[in-house]
Enzyme design. Sequence first.
Site, PDB file in Angstrom:
ATOM      1  CB  CYS A   1      -0.894   0.065   1.230  1.00  0.00           C
ATOM      2  SG  CYS A   1      -1.970  -1.343   1.470  1.00  0.00           S
TER       3      CYS A   1
ATOM      4  CG  HIS B   1      -0.990   3.256   4.576  1.00  0.00           C
ATOM      5  ND1 HIS B   1      -0.983   1.960   4.103  1.00  0.00           N
ATOM      6  CD2 HIS B   1      -0.264   3.257   5.716  1.00  0.00           C
ATOM      7  CE1 HIS B   1      -0.290   1.212   4.920  1.00  0.00           C
ATOM      8  NE2 HIS B   1       0.152   1.961   5.908  1.00  0.00           N
TER       9      HIS B   1
END
Length: 478
Positions: A68, A124
């Site tokens: 990610c 993130h």
Amino acid sequence: MKAGLFFVVFLLFPSWSSAQRPNIVFIVADDLGWNDVGFRNPDMKTPNIDKLATEGIIFENAYVQPLCSPSRTAFMSGMYPFHAGTQHRTVFPDQAVCVPLNYTFLPQQLKALGYATHMIGKWHLGFCKWECTPTYRGFDSYFGFYNAHEDYFNHTVGPYLDYRDNTLPARNYSGQYSAITFAQRAVDIINRHDVSQPLFMYLPYQNVHAPIQVPKTYEDMYLNVINEGRRIFSGMVSALDEAVGNVTKALKDRGLFNNTLILFTADNGGPIEWYANNWPLRGGKHTIWEGGTRGTSFIYGAGLKKTKTTYDGMIHAVDWKPTIVSAAGGTPETTIDGMSHWDSIRYGLPSSRTEFIYNIDDFEFPDEGHAGIRVGDYKLILGYPGGPDGWHRPMNRTEDDKYEQRVYLKGDLPVQLFNIREDPTEHNDLAQQMPDMVAKLRARFEDYKKTMVPANFPDPDPASDPRKFGDVWSPGWC
Ligand SMILES: *[C@@H]1O[C@H](CO)[C@@H](O)[C@H](O)[C@H]1NC(C)=O
Ligand SMILES: *[C@@H]1O[C@H](CO)[C@@H](O)[C@H](O)[C@H]1NC(C)=O
Ligand SMILES: *[C@@H]1O[C@H](CO)[C@@H](O)[C@H](O)[C@H]1NC(C)=O
Ligand SMILES: *[C@@H]1O[C@H](CO)[C@@H](O)[C@H](O)[C@H]1NC(C)=O
Ligand SMILES: *[C@@H]1O[C@H](CO)[C@@H](O)[C@H](O)[C@H]1NC(C)=O
Ligand SMILES: *[C@@H]1O[C@H](CO)[C@@H](O)[C@H](O)[C@H]1NC(C)=O
């Protein structure tokens, strides 16, 4: 003199010269596998995604990072993670890390072109100080969460909330599934948008990352799937599809759709252990096999000249930022790793990318260090490719799934070579047969490695403790 006058007018009336720029919606599906969409797998129910994909351009060779934070680094900065220090694993909640602040992010560039910029979903990319967070990195508004994953209904990571409406904790969404809230927020923004200004929306959905959760109505769309995890996962994909459908409907209702460009991509391959599927590709999330790095991706809409087709050209995640900037009528930076493919994609011309780095992470096995390069048709993997390995069909039995896992030992650095054009499923290791090709790719890899920035992967910082911030994961501790 004329140029000076034009410049002044441009500064005073940025929307005057940007009225015709396309609206841009950049959708990221978290952990969606290669074979988790209806346009590849008829068992999946994704009519909205399928319509956009099949009426647009489906990318067959659009690569992402195996995880990610690295992929999102590439999307926002146009830089390889090994140049930004984010190549190792992902940003953990208690790490004082964010993508270096000297990189210009995609929304900052679009703002300079006159866009309204909105982000809804998963960040993130670090949040230990405000400067690291979305509204300080180019977004006019933000709704979402800072970390990798959380409960889809109560929005907590561990016992602490991670849900924000701009800079404020969003405490009143408990019980509401994130895909529905995110789509509703996107619809609200579209409805309120001043249409004299071009619109940019970055929609990195929580779906379909673990934990495996979805309202029962979506799970019940797959009563034919016996494996419970795969059944819920499939429902999560269909909830994502409905969210995409709601956003496109709002754009149509507002009269914006025919001047909108929609880019859709997964952030990495599907995690097999969490019921995703990349068949027939090898491996999945966490690996630099094709199953971990070839993203499900397509583009639809304004400016595309050759549609209802697939595009075979090589594209890497670092290329989306300059490609979007070109589509918006801007000039991409020349100092980043990415290159624009806008003209190649829209006219169906060959890609100007001929090589890329899968990753360079010098942490030693078994700590997920990966290294691999693609040059032309060939791919070289140096050492541990990550796990699980193997080729997996979608789970549909209660006892699924037995992983084939090759055992790699510390200090063992097998070199594997594949011809990806002829063997995209990576069945035939050519390393023994083609030592010259191995040497050529290894030399190219070493050139890139000289430019690597060490991974910024510090120990947990107790200053991150959310109890100091009203039980909410918050900036302000680095
Ligand atoms: C950002 O700063 C780092 C050092 O902190 C440097 O290596 C890198 O080249 C800089 N990047 C830009 C775009 O200025
Ligand atoms: C949120 O749900 C998770 C289960 O997914 C649970 O472990 C956690 O305690 C819940 N948090 C709150 C604050 O209710
Ligand atoms: C949560 O509170 C905010 C701020 O008062 C409000 O704008 C929003 O509509 C509320 N959302 C829900 C789901 O109650
Ligand atoms: C889509 O919109 C419908 C109608 O407003 C709503 O009932 C549904 O919950 C929405 N779904 C998602 C995933 O946003
Ligand atoms: C799952 O297996 C059942 C029983 O063999 C079969 O009827 C069903 O069609 C399968 N579903 C999928 C999605 O493969
Ligand atoms: C887009 O839609 C608007 C409003 O429906 C219409 O006026 C315009 O002509 C359309 N443009 C194109 C390129 O189809």
